[in-house]
Scaffold this motif. Structure first.
Motif, PDB file in Angstrom:
ATOM      1  N   ALA A 148       0.855  -1.179   0.000  1.00 61.57           N
ATOM      2  CA  ALA A 148       0.000   0.000   0.000  1.00 61.57           C
ATOM      3  C   ALA A 148       0.892   1.231   0.000  1.00 61.57           C
ATOM      4  O   ALA A 148       1.906   1.282   0.703  1.00 61.57           O
ATOM      5  N   ALA A 149       0.520   2.225  -0.807  1.00 61.23           N
ATOM      6  CA  ALA A 149       1.231   3.507  -0.848  1.00 61.23           C
ATOM      7  C   ALA A 149       0.185   4.585  -0.583  1.00 61.23           C
ATOM      8  O   ALA A 149      -0.290   5.245  -1.498  1.00 61.23           O
ATOM      9  N   GLY A 150      -0.216   4.693   0.662  1.00 60.53           N
ATOM     10  CA  GLY A 150      -1.301   5.590   1.003  1.00 60.53           C
ATOM     11  C   GLY A 150      -2.638   4.932   0.712  1.00 60.53           C
ATOM     12  O   GLY A 150      -2.738   3.713   0.575  1.00 60.53           O
ATOM     13  N   MET A 151      -3.652   5.762   0.567  1.00 61.31           N
ATOM     14  CA  MET A 151      -5.008   5.249   0.355  1.00 61.31           C
ATOM     15  C   MET A 151      -5.355   5.043  -1.114  1.00 61.31           C
ATOM     16  O   MET A 151      -6.290   4.334  -1.423  1.00 61.31           O
ATOM     17  N   VAL A 152      -4.577   5.642  -2.024  1.00 61.83           N
ATOM     18  CA  VAL A 152      -4.994   5.620  -3.428  1.00 61.83           C
ATOM     19  C   VAL A 152      -3.976   5.013  -4.377  1.00 61.83           C
ATOM     20  O   VAL A 152      -4.187   5.017  -5.587  1.00 61.83           O
ATOM     21  N   ALA A 153      -2.879   4.468  -3.846  1.00 64.62           N
ATOM     22  CA  ALA A 153      -1.844   3.938  -4.741  1.00 64.62           C
ATOM     23  C   ALA A 153      -1.203   2.692  -4.139  1.00 64.62           C
ATOM     24  O   ALA A 153      -1.336   2.415  -2.946  1.00 64.62           O
ATOM     25  N   VAL A 154      -0.509   1.963  -5.015  1.00 69.30           N
ATOM     26  CA  VAL A 154       0.218   0.772  -4.600  1.00 69.30           C
ATOM     27  C   VAL A 154       1.579   0.747  -5.293  1.00 69.30           C
ATOM     28  O   VAL A 154       1.768   1.339  -6.357  1.00 69.30           O
ATOM     29  N   LEU A 155       2.500   0.058  -4.674  1.00 69.11           N
ATOM     30  CA  LEU A 155       3.829  -0.169  -5.211  1.00 69.11           C
ATOM     31  C   LEU A 155       3.931  -1.660  -5.472  1.00 69.11           C
ATOM     32  O   LEU A 155       3.724  -2.466  -4.563  1.00 69.11           O
ATOM     33  N   GLU A 169       3.483  10.012   0.194  1.00 70.76           N
ATOM     34  CA  GLU A 169       3.674  11.447   0.458  1.00 70.76           C
ATOM     35  C   GLU A 169       3.584  12.258  -0.835  1.00 70.76           C
ATOM     36  O   GLU A 169       2.945  13.311  -0.871  1.00 70.76           O
ATOM     37  N   LEU A 170       4.242  11.773  -1.878  1.00 73.00           N
ATOM     38  CA  LEU A 170       4.225  12.486  -3.163  1.00 73.00           C
ATOM     39  C   LEU A 170       2.814  12.587  -3.723  1.00 73.00           C
ATOM     40  O   LEU A 170       2.391  13.642  -4.209  1.00 73.00           O
ATOM     41  N   ILE A 171       2.066  11.508  -3.632  1.00 73.98           N
ATOM     42  CA  ILE A 171       0.702  11.505  -4.166  1.00 73.98           C
ATOM     43  C   ILE A 171      -0.208  12.369  -3.306  1.00 73.98           C
ATOM     44  O   ILE A 171      -1.024  13.130  -3.827  1.00 73.98           O
ATOM     45  N   LEU A 184      -2.465  15.466  -4.529  1.00 75.28           N
ATOM     46  CA  LEU A 184      -3.907  15.557  -4.286  1.00 75.28           C
ATOM     47  C   LEU A 184      -4.240  16.802  -3.482  1.00 75.28           C
ATOM     48  O   LEU A 184      -5.278  17.409  -3.675  1.00 75.28           O
ATOM     49  N   GLY A 185      -3.319  17.184  -2.583  1.00 73.04           N
ATOM     50  CA  GLY A 185      -3.532  18.381  -1.779  1.00 73.04           C
ATOM     51  C   GLY A 185      -3.514  19.657  -2.595  1.00 73.04           C
ATOM     52  O   GLY A 185      -4.088  20.664  -2.212  1.00 73.04           O
ATOM     53  N   ARG A 186      -2.854  19.631  -3.774  1.00 73.34           N
ATOM     54  CA  ARG A 186      -2.774  20.813  -4.643  1.00 73.34           C
ATOM     55  C   ARG A 186      -4.059  21.014  -5.441  1.00 73.34           C
ATOM     56  O   ARG A 186      -4.276  22.064  -5.998  1.00 73.34           O
ATOM     57  N   ARG A 187      -4.886  19.986  -5.524  1.00 71.35           N
ATOM     58  CA  ARG A 187      -6.118  20.076  -6.308  1.00 71.35           C
ATOM     59  C   ARG A 187      -7.261  20.581  -5.442  1.00 71.35           C
ATOM     60  O   ARG A 187      -7.260  20.393  -4.235  1.00 71.35           O
ATOM     61  N   GLY A 188      -8.243  21.103  -6.101  1.00 67.95           N
ATOM     62  CA  GLY A 188      -9.444  21.518  -5.381  1.00 67.95           C
ATOM     63  C   GLY A 188     -10.280  20.305  -5.030  1.00 67.95           C
ATOM     64  O   GLY A 188     -10.124  19.235  -5.596  1.00 67.95           O
ATOM     65  N   PRO A 189     -11.233  20.434  -4.091  1.00 71.27           N
ATOM     66  CA  PRO A 189     -12.088  19.312  -3.701  1.00 71.27           C
ATOM     67  C   PRO A 189     -12.888  18.832  -4.913  1.00 71.27           C
ATOM     68  O   PRO A 189     -13.455  19.612  -5.653  1.00 71.27           O
ATOM     69  N   GLY A 190     -12.916  17.523  -5.071  1.00 76.20           N
ATOM     70  CA  GLY A 190     -13.699  16.929  -6.157  1.00 76.20           C
ATOM     71  C   GLY A 190     -13.060  17.005  -7.522  1.00 76.20           C
ATOM     72  O   GLY A 190     -13.598  16.508  -8.501  1.00 76.20           O
ATOM     73  N   GLU A 191     -11.893  17.658  -7.622  1.00 80.37           N
ATOM     74  CA  GLU A 191     -11.226  17.784  -8.910  1.00 80.37           C
ATOM     75  C   GLU A 191     -10.534  16.471  -9.238  1.00 80.37           C
ATOM     76  O   GLU A 191      -9.806  15.925  -8.408  1.00 80.37           O
ATOM     77  N   PRO A 192     -10.757  15.909 -10.425  1.00 80.68           N
ATOM     78  CA  PRO A 192     -10.165  14.618 -10.773  1.00 80.68           C
ATOM     79  C   PRO A 192      -8.659  14.713 -10.960  1.00 80.68           C
ATOM     80  O   PRO A 192      -8.133  15.785 -11.270  1.00 80.68           O
ATOM     81  N   PRO A 193      -7.953  13.576 -10.748  1.00 85.68           N
ATOM     82  CA  PRO A 193      -6.510  13.584 -10.957  1.00 85.68           C
ATOM     83  C   PRO A 193      -6.157  13.838 -12.418  1.00 85.68           C
ATOM     84  O   PRO A 193      -6.897  13.496 -13.300  1.00 85.68           O
TER      85      PRO A 193
END
Length: 139
Positions: free
Chosen positions: A90-97, A123-125, A129-138
């Protein structure tokens, strides 16, 4: 197809390369979204999209198994084949290694280094995600 900005993809790729330098028996390294999209890869093998998709499927089963058996949230999965290992972290909640390794890899070292890298990728992801607005897709 990456779902992160190019600068984040470059940073993830740099982390994958550092990981492969620390564990020379690695034959491939792939960071993917939990839904199966390649974020970055460091491998000569073709088929990163297939590996990412299969990782997402395995992740779903592993998460259910972990939950069903009361073991808590998914952390990692190790598959040992005749010709080596496939390990997913697991690499956070939204990614995997996902890593592939030679059969002679030191599994303890693999876990130690991969856990460090998965935290860095998370951390990088999260920063992305923190740079995007709420609800904004990746981407």
């Amino acid at each position: 197809m990456s779902t992160v900005p190019p600068e984040t993809e470059a940073e993830i790729l740099a982390e994958l390369r550092r990981l492969r330098a620390r564990v020379p028996q690695l034959t491939g390294a792939l960071a993917a979204s939990a839904d199966g999209f390649v974020l970055a890869q460091d491998s000569a093998a073709v088929g990163a999209e297939s590996v990412a998709a299969l990782t997402a499927a395995a992740l779903g089963v592993a998460q259910r198994l972990s939950d069903c058996t009361g073991q808590g949230a998914f952390r990692e999965l190790l598959v040992r084949g005749e010709d080596g290992y496939v390990a997913t972290y697991a690499a956070g909640m939204v990614a995997v290694l996902t890593l592939t390794a030679e059969p002679r890899v030191n599994v303890g070292r693999l876990h130690l280094e991969a856990r460090r890298s998965s935290l860095r990728i998370a951390e990088l992801i999260d920063q992305t995600l923190g740079r995007r607005g709420p609800g904004e897709p990746p981407g």
